[in-house]
Design a protein around this motif. Sequence first.
Motif, mmCIF file in Angstrom:
data_model
loop_
_atom_site.group_PDB
_atom_site.id
_atom_site.type_symbol
_atom_site.label_atom_id
_atom_site.label_comp_id
_atom_site.label_asym_id
_atom_site.label_seq_id
_atom_site.Cartn_x
_atom_site.Cartn_y
_atom_site.Cartn_z
ATOM 1 N N ASP A 60 0.823 -1.197 0.000
ATOM 2 C CA ASP A 60 0.000 0.000 0.000
ATOM 3 C C ASP A 60 0.864 1.256 0.000
ATOM 4 O O ASP A 60 1.971 1.243 -0.515
ATOM 5 N N GLY A 61 0.375 2.301 0.596
ATOM 6 C CA GLY A 61 1.041 3.589 0.570
ATOM 7 C C GLY A 61 2.390 3.626 1.249
ATOM 8 O O GLY A 61 3.196 4.508 0.971
ATOM 9 N N GLY A 62 2.670 2.703 2.146
ATOM 10 C CA GLY A 62 3.943 2.709 2.855
ATOM 11 C C GLY A 62 5.127 2.551 1.933
ATOM 12 O O GLY A 62 6.148 3.220 2.077
ATOM 13 N N LEU A 63 4.993 1.667 0.960
ATOM 14 C CA LEU A 63 6.089 1.446 0.021
ATOM 15 C C LEU A 63 6.313 2.673 -0.853
ATOM 16 O O LEU A 63 7.457 3.073 -1.089
ATOM 17 N N SER A 64 5.237 3.288 -1.318
ATOM 18 C CA SER A 64 5.400 4.479 -2.157
ATOM 19 C C SER A 64 5.988 5.641 -1.358
ATOM 20 O O SER A 64 6.763 6.443 -1.893
ATOM 21 N N LEU A 65 5.651 5.731 -0.073
ATOM 22 C CA LEU A 65 6.251 6.782 0.761
ATOM 23 C C LEU A 65 7.745 6.538 0.964
ATOM 24 O O LEU A 65 8.532 7.489 0.959
ATOM 25 N N LEU A 66 8.144 5.291 1.129
ATOM 26 C CA LEU A 66 9.566 4.983 1.262
ATOM 27 C C LEU A 66 10.335 5.319 -0.014
ATOM 28 O O LEU A 66 11.445 5.848 0.036
ATOM 29 N N ILE A 67 9.753 5.007 -1.156
ATOM 30 C CA ILE A 67 10.404 5.325 -2.429
ATOM 31 C C ILE A 67 10.523 6.830 -2.601
ATOM 32 O O ILE A 67 11.567 7.349 -3.021
ATOM 33 N N ALA A 68 9.448 7.562 -2.276
ATOM 34 C CA ALA A 68 9.475 9.020 -2.397
ATOM 35 C C ALA A 68 10.498 9.629 -1.441
ATOM 36 O O ALA A 68 11.228 10.563 -1.810
ATOM 37 N N ALA A 69 10.577 9.112 -0.217
ATOM 38 C CA ALA A 69 11.549 9.635 0.750
ATOM 39 C C ALA A 69 12.977 9.357 0.281
ATOM 40 O O ALA A 69 13.855 10.204 0.412
ATOM 41 N N GLY A 70 13.210 8.177 -0.281
ATOM 42 C CA GLY A 70 14.537 7.859 -0.797
ATOM 43 C C GLY A 70 14.927 8.743 -1.968
ATOM 44 O O GLY A 70 16.068 9.194 -2.073
ATOM 45 N N ALA A 71 13.967 8.996 -2.852
ATOM 46 C CA ALA A 71 14.241 9.870 -3.995
ATOM 47 C C ALA A 71 14.523 11.294 -3.521
ATOM 48 O O ALA A 71 15.445 11.955 -4.013
ATOM 49 N N TYR A 123 15.691 12.231 -0.596
ATOM 50 C CA TYR A 123 16.991 12.239 0.079
ATOM 51 C C TYR A 123 18.128 12.204 -0.944
ATOM 52 O O TYR A 123 19.123 12.920 -0.797
ATOM 53 N N GLY A 124 17.984 11.400 -1.983
ATOM 54 C CA GLY A 124 19.019 11.321 -3.013
ATOM 55 C C GLY A 124 19.184 12.620 -3.777
ATOM 56 O O GLY A 124 20.300 13.067 -4.052
ATOM 57 N N ILE A 125 18.064 13.247 -4.123
ATOM 58 C CA ILE A 125 18.117 14.531 -4.838
ATOM 59 C C ILE A 125 18.734 15.602 -3.953
ATOM 60 O O ILE A 125 19.555 16.408 -4.397
ATOM 61 N N LYS A 126 18.344 15.612 -2.686
ATOM 62 C CA LYS A 126 18.871 16.599 -1.751
ATOM 63 C C LYS A 126 20.378 16.443 -1.600
ATOM 64 O O LYS A 126 21.126 17.434 -1.613
ATOM 65 N N LYS A 127 20.857 15.208 -1.493
ATOM 66 C CA LYS A 127 22.294 14.960 -1.344
ATOM 67 C C LYS A 127 23.060 15.332 -2.619
ATOM 68 O O LYS A 127 24.163 15.861 -2.555
ATOM 69 N N SER A 128 22.469 15.041 -3.775
ATOM 70 C CA SER A 128 23.177 15.349 -5.021
ATOM 71 C C SER A 128 23.228 16.860 -5.281
ATOM 72 O O SER A 128 24.192 17.353 -5.862
ATOM 73 N N LEU A 129 22.208 17.592 -4.871
ATOM 74 C CA LEU A 129 22.215 19.037 -5.069
ATOM 75 C C LEU A 129 23.128 19.742 -4.049
ATOM 76 O O LEU A 129 23.610 20.846 -4.318
ATOM 77 N N LYS A 130 23.342 19.116 -2.911
ATOM 78 C CA LYS A 130 24.184 19.707 -1.882
ATOM 79 C C LYS A 130 25.659 19.731 -2.293
ATOM 80 O O LYS A 130 26.425 20.563 -1.870
ATOM 81 N N ARG A 131 26.067 18.775 -3.152
ATOM 82 C CA ARG A 131 27.465 18.681 -3.567
ATOM 83 C C ARG A 131 27.790 19.721 -4.534
ATOM 84 O O ARG A 131 27.918 20.380 -5.223
#
Length: 67
Positions: A46-57, A59-67
């Motif tokens: 259900d929604g838990g998996l999609s929330l985990l994917i969205a949170a991972g994406a 976090y990844g975008i935030k880390k890549s833009l920080k560099r």
Amino acid sequence: MMQNKYIFILLFFFVAVTTSFSQQLPTPMGDGSTERAPNPPGTPIDGGLSLLIAAGAFYGIKKSLKR
């Protein structure tokens, strides 16, 4: 570079072995009956998996833009 290759090969074989053992073996029908046990209910995705994917994406975008 060579060490990454060995890690990739090790992970590949680990995944291959674990997925081959995760398959259920067929039950022998020694008594001649054709009746099988009912399948257990599946786990809903259900929604838990999609929330985990969205949170991972995010976090990844935030880390890549920080560099």
